[in-house]
Motif scaffolding. Structure first.
Motif, mmCIF file in Angstrom:
data_model
loop_
_atom_site.group_PDB
_atom_site.id
_atom_site.type_symbol
_atom_site.label_atom_id
_atom_site.label_comp_id
_atom_site.label_asym_id
_atom_site.label_seq_id
_atom_site.Cartn_x
_atom_site.Cartn_y
_atom_site.Cartn_z
ATOM 1 N N GLY A 70 0.947 -1.154 -0.090
ATOM 2 C CA GLY A 70 -0.053 0.160 0.051
ATOM 3 C C GLY A 70 0.667 1.227 0.060
ATOM 4 N N ARG A 127 -1.271 8.454 -0.044
ATOM 5 C CA ARG A 127 -2.010 7.408 0.501
ATOM 6 C C ARG A 127 -3.015 6.768 -0.375
ATOM 7 N NH1 ARG A 127 -2.925 10.568 6.277
ATOM 8 N NH2 ARG A 127 -0.951 9.816 7.183
ATOM 9 N N THR A 169 -2.987 3.158 -2.015
ATOM 10 C CA THR A 169 -4.224 2.160 -1.937
ATOM 11 C C THR A 169 -4.787 1.523 -3.338
ATOM 12 O OG1 THR A 169 -5.267 3.500 0.021
ATOM 13 C CG2 THR A 169 -6.551 2.157 -1.097
#
Length: 282
Positions: A183, A230, A234
């Protein structure tokens, strides 16, 4: 019969011997990671690739480069995506305040060191390579165990993979797919082969190899845009996490089966299969 590259010389000799001793055997070789040709190397590569039915490479552009350098037929080479290496290992994903870079093969740490010099961004480089460039104060270089490597990767803010793309071979797929599966946003200095795996600004950032300024801008942008990193991480995880060893080798086996049966015909009453591929091999 499928050969990897753990023992490249043995694999090469085996393909030559098997073609002579067992001409009906279907021979497959994983990417031999070729270097630019010399006269001796040219003859050797042609000797061990001629008996092959299939040569699997990690990106379509690698096939083009091998064809141009060694004359390996394009219709003998098949691109197959590589895999990450996280399955079966323990690690804890956190978000630390450092950028991670690591690995040895075909890595261009000179460009990375110059790109982060003066930025004040903490960088940890895990490598056994001897780095000749001055090490900026914000950079720590250390040799680590495989477990420490995974822990540093899993605990970083994001990951940079500086690659030297001046060779025929490609590199870094396992590292950046592992980072993506965690991730993490990954920045890769490869706009030639990495797009086969990474969509720029969607599942990672891509900059040209050896472009110090472009890499500096990408690192500074990623450091200053935490939420966007982020989101990219993801999306990257959704793409890369399924791409483990089982996924990769299942696809290899499926491809090999398809090509194997494509080149064989059932001529006997009992359904025995007769090889028709050797005439193509010459």
């Amino acid at each position: 019969m499928i050969f990897g590259n753990t023992y490249p010389l043995s694999a090469s000799l085996a393909t030559i011997a098997l073609r002579r001793l067992r001409p009906s055997v279907f021979l497959v070789r994983l990417d031999p990671l070729l270097l630019p040709p010399t006269l001796v190397r040219l003859r050797w590569v042609r000797a061990f690739t001629k008996p092959l039915n299939m040569l699997l490479v990690h990106t379509p552009n690698v096939a083009e480069r091998y064809h141009a350098a060694y004359g390996i037929p394009l219709d003998k080479m098949y691109p197959i995506r590589f895999h990450h290496s996280l399955t079966g290992f323990e690690y804890e994903v956190t978000e630390g305040d450092y950028v991670f870079a690591g690995g040895d093969s075909q890595h261009d740490y000179s460009t990375l060191l110059r790109a982060v010099d003066g930025t004040g961004i903490p960088v940890v480089i895990a490598t056994r390579k001897q780095l000749d460039d001055p090490i900026p104060e914000n950079v720590r270089v250390q040799a680590v165990s495989p477990q420490e490597f995974r822990n540093l990767m899993a605990g970083s803010r994001f990951i940079v993979l500086p690659l030297d793309m001046t060779r025929l071979r490609t590199a870094g797929q396992q590292s950046f797919l592992s980072a993506m599966a965690l991730g993490k946003l990954v920045i890769v200095t490869d706009t030639v082969d990495a797009p086969y795996y990474i969509e720029h600004m969607q599942t990672g950032l891509l900059t040209p190899s050896r472009d110090v300024q472009a890499l500096r801008e990408a690192i500074v942008w990623a450091w200053e845009h935490r939420e966007e990193c982020r989101r990219i991480g993801t999306r990257a995880r959704e793409v890369a996490l399924p791409m483990d060893q089982e996924w990769c080798y299942s696809r290899i086996l499926q491809l090999v089966r398809e090509e194997y049966f494509k080149n064989r015909v059932d001529l006997s009453p009992g359904g025995n299969m007769v090889n028709t591929h050797d005439s193509k091999m010459g």
